[in-house]
Design a protein around this motif. Structure first.
Motif, PDB file in Angstrom:
ATOM      1  N   ASP A 242     -10.495 -18.684  -1.458  1.00 12.25           N
ATOM      2  CA  ASP A 242      -9.912 -18.197  -2.698  1.00 12.25           C
ATOM      3  C   ASP A 242     -10.578 -16.875  -3.089  1.00 12.25           C
ATOM      4  N   LEU A 243      -9.900 -15.783  -2.806  1.00 12.69           N
ATOM      5  CA  LEU A 243     -10.460 -14.453  -3.046  1.00 12.69           C
ATOM      6  C   LEU A 243     -10.758 -14.196  -4.515  1.00 12.69           C
ATOM      7  N   GLU A 244      -9.898 -14.653  -5.407  1.00 10.67           N
ATOM      8  CA  GLU A 244     -10.143 -14.457  -6.836  1.00 10.67           C
ATOM      9  C   GLU A 244     -11.421 -15.159  -7.273  1.00 10.67           C
ATOM     10  N   LEU A 245     -11.639 -16.352  -6.767  1.00 12.13           N
ATOM     11  CA  LEU A 245     -12.851 -17.088  -7.091  1.00 12.13           C
ATOM     12  C   LEU A 245     -14.068 -16.347  -6.562  1.00 12.13           C
ATOM     13  N   GLU A 246     -13.978 -15.876  -5.333  1.00 15.12           N
ATOM     14  CA  GLU A 246     -15.075 -15.101  -4.740  1.00 15.12           C
ATOM     15  C   GLU A 246     -15.389 -13.865  -5.583  1.00 15.12           C
ATOM     16  N   ASP A 247     -14.343 -13.162  -5.987  1.00 13.75           N
ATOM     17  CA  ASP A 247     -14.519 -11.955  -6.791  1.00 13.75           C
ATOM     18  C   ASP A 247     -15.176 -12.276  -8.128  1.00 13.75           C
ATOM     19  N   CYS A 248     -14.782 -13.386  -8.730  1.00 11.07           N
ATOM     20  CA  CYS A 248     -15.351 -13.769 -10.020  1.00 11.07           C
ATOM     21  C   CYS A 248     -16.818 -14.167  -9.870  1.00 11.07           C
ATOM     22  N   ILE A 249     -17.135 -14.904  -8.825  1.00 11.42           N
ATOM     23  CA  ILE A 249     -18.532 -15.263  -8.561  1.00 11.42           C
ATOM     24  C   ILE A 249     -19.363 -13.997  -8.370  1.00 11.42           C
ATOM     25  N   ASP A 250     -18.844 -13.069  -7.590  1.00 12.19           N
ATOM     26  CA  ASP A 250     -19.561 -11.806  -7.367  1.00 12.19           C
ATOM     27  C   ASP A 250     -19.740 -11.030  -8.660  1.00 12.19           C
ATOM     28  N   ALA A 251     -18.702 -10.989  -9.497  1.00  8.79           N
ATOM     29  CA  ALA A 251     -18.786 -10.270 -10.775  1.00  8.79           C
ATOM     30  C   ALA A 251     -19.836 -10.912 -11.677  1.00  8.79           C
ATOM     31  N   CYS A 252     -19.881 -12.240 -11.704  1.00  7.19           N
ATOM     32  CA  CYS A 252     -20.888 -12.943 -12.512  1.00  7.19           C
ATOM     33  C   CYS A 252     -22.297 -12.676 -11.994  1.00  7.19           C
ATOM     34  N   ASP A 253     -22.460 -12.744 -10.672  1.00 12.61           N
ATOM     35  CA  ASP A 253     -23.774 -12.471 -10.077  1.00 12.61           C
ATOM     36  C   ASP A 253     -24.223 -11.039 -10.362  1.00 12.61           C
ATOM     37  N   ASP A 254     -23.309 -10.091 -10.190  1.00 10.86           N
ATOM     38  CA  ASP A 254     -23.631  -8.683 -10.453  1.00 10.86           C
ATOM     39  C   ASP A 254     -24.004  -8.474 -11.916  1.00 10.86           C
ATOM     40  N   CYS A 255     -23.224  -9.052 -12.807  1.00 11.46           N
ATOM     41  CA  CYS A 255     -23.474  -8.884 -14.230  1.00 11.46           C
ATOM     42  C   CYS A 255     -24.834  -9.459 -14.613  1.00 11.46           C
ATOM     43  N   ALA A 256     -25.138 -10.648 -14.138  1.00  6.43           N
ATOM     44  CA  ALA A 256     -26.435 -11.262 -14.443  1.00  6.43           C
ATOM     45  C   ALA A 256     -27.584 -10.381 -13.953  1.00  6.43           C
ATOM     46  N   SER A 257     -27.481  -9.883 -12.735  1.00  3.27           N
ATOM     47  CA  SER A 257     -28.550  -9.047 -12.166  1.00  3.27           C
ATOM     48  C   SER A 257     -28.701  -7.729 -12.920  1.00  3.27           C
ATOM     49  N   ILE A 258     -27.572  -7.087 -13.190  1.00  4.36           N
ATOM     50  CA  ILE A 258     -27.613  -5.785 -13.861  1.00  4.36           C
ATOM     51  C   ILE A 258     -28.099  -5.920 -15.296  1.00  4.36           C
ATOM     52  N   CYS A 259     -27.659  -6.962 -16.006  1.00  5.48           N
ATOM     53  CA  CYS A 259     -28.119  -7.168 -17.380  1.00  5.48           C
ATOM     54  C   CYS A 259     -29.624  -7.410 -17.433  1.00  5.48           C
ATOM     55  N   LEU A 260     -30.102  -8.255 -16.537  1.00 12.66           N
ATOM     56  CA  LEU A 260     -31.540  -8.537 -16.524  1.00 12.66           C
ATOM     57  C   LEU A 260     -32.336  -7.298 -16.149  1.00 12.66           C
ATOM     58  N   GLU A 261     -31.849  -6.580 -15.167  1.00 17.87           N
ATOM     59  CA  GLU A 261     -32.501  -5.343 -14.742  1.00 17.87           C
ATOM     60  C   GLU A 261     -32.501  -4.313 -15.878  1.00 17.87           C
ATOM     61  N   SER A 262     -31.384  -4.198 -16.581  1.00 19.65           N
ATOM     62  CA  SER A 262     -31.284  -3.252 -17.696  1.00 19.65           C
ATOM     63  C   SER A 262     -32.222  -3.643 -18.829  1.00 19.65           C
ATOM     64  N   LEU A 263     -32.299  -4.933 -19.093  1.00 18.92           N
ATOM     65  CA  LEU A 263     -33.174  -5.408 -20.163  1.00 18.92           C
ATOM     66  C   LEU A 263     -34.637  -5.130 -19.851  1.00 18.92           C
ATOM     67  N   THR A 264     -35.062  -5.522 -18.653  1.00 23.34           N
ATOM     68  CA  THR A 264     -36.484  -5.375 -18.313  1.00 23.34           C
ATOM     69  C   THR A 264     -36.858  -3.958 -17.906  1.00 23.34           C
ATOM     70  N   GLY A 265     -35.940  -3.258 -17.264  1.00 19.20           N
ATOM     71  CA  GLY A 265     -36.252  -1.925 -16.768  1.00 19.20           C
ATOM     72  C   GLY A 265     -35.929  -0.791 -17.714  1.00 19.20           C
ATOM     73  N   HIS A 266     -35.061  -1.062 -18.698  1.00 17.95           N
ATOM     74  CA  HIS A 266     -34.677   0.016 -19.619  1.00 17.95           C
ATOM     75  C   HIS A 266     -34.931  -0.342 -21.083  1.00 17.95           C
ATOM     76  N   CYS A 267     -34.368  -1.458 -21.530  1.00 21.52           N
ATOM     77  CA  CYS A 267     -34.446  -1.791 -22.955  1.00 21.52           C
ATOM     78  C   CYS A 267     -35.875  -2.015 -23.441  1.00 21.52           C
ATOM     79  N   LEU A 268     -36.624  -2.844 -22.731  1.00 20.70           N
ATOM     80  CA  LEU A 268     -37.985  -3.128 -23.181  1.00 20.70           C
ATOM     81  C   LEU A 268     -38.863  -1.875 -23.205  1.00 20.70           C
ATOM     82  N   PRO A 269     -38.828  -1.049 -22.153  1.00 24.01           N
ATOM     83  CA  PRO A 269     -39.628   0.184 -22.221  1.00 24.01           C
ATOM     84  C   PRO A 269     -39.125   1.174 -23.280  1.00 24.01           C
TER      85      PRO A 269
END
Length: 147
Positions: free
Chosen positions: A39-66
């Motif tokens: 199911d390509l749509e499911l795969e795409d959604c899983i990837d979007a969720c994984d990307d969002c989680a990683s980028i948000c955490l990275e942005s928080l720790t690498g940009h927002c906190l400093p």
């Protein structure tokens, strides 16, 4: 795809691990890599969720906190952490083929929209805004497809 599993019944000694005191069950076990890789749509959604989680955490720790200031206001930080956790959880529900994944996708879309809106008000948060918007769109589609 159901998989047959042989479970020994504890407390009985038949001398044979898989003897007459064993229980054979068919369980709907999904592969860990991706529960529904066809199911390509499911795969795409899983990837979007994984990307969002990683980028948000990275942005928080690498940009927002400093950066401090408005970047570390409690509402913003909590929203970003909510986004990270909900994206991870939603992806996990989809990976294991949970019938409840559509409910989480709907909630994830709402939280990602709110996170994108919060991040858009701050400097140098474009990557996080884009990841949140992409995830929200993908999750909204997944939730409506399952409805």
């Amino acid at each position: 795809m159901p998989v047959s599993v042989i479970l020994p019944i504890m407390g009985r000694s038949s001398g044979n691990f898989f003897g007459r005191d064993s229980l054979i069950m068919s369980l709907p076990i999904m592969p860990m890599e991706r529960a529904m890789s066809d199911d390509l749509e499911l795969e795409d959604c899983i990837d979007a969720c994984d990307d969002c989680a990683s980028i948000c955490l990275e942005s928080l720790t690498g940009h927002c906190l400093p950066a401090g200031g408005k970047h570390v206001e409690p509402r913003h930080v909590i929203l970003m952490l909510d986004c990270v956790d909900l994206c991870r959880t939603t992806a996990d529900f989809m990976r294991r083929g949970s019938p409840n994944h559509a409910r989480l996708c709907a909630a994830c879309a709402d939280i990602c929209d709110a996170c994108a809106e919060s991040c858009a008000k701050l400097d140098d948060m474009e990557e996080c805004v884009e990841a949140c918007r992409d995830c929200a769109e993908s999750c909204r589609e997944m939730a409506s497809a399952a409805a």
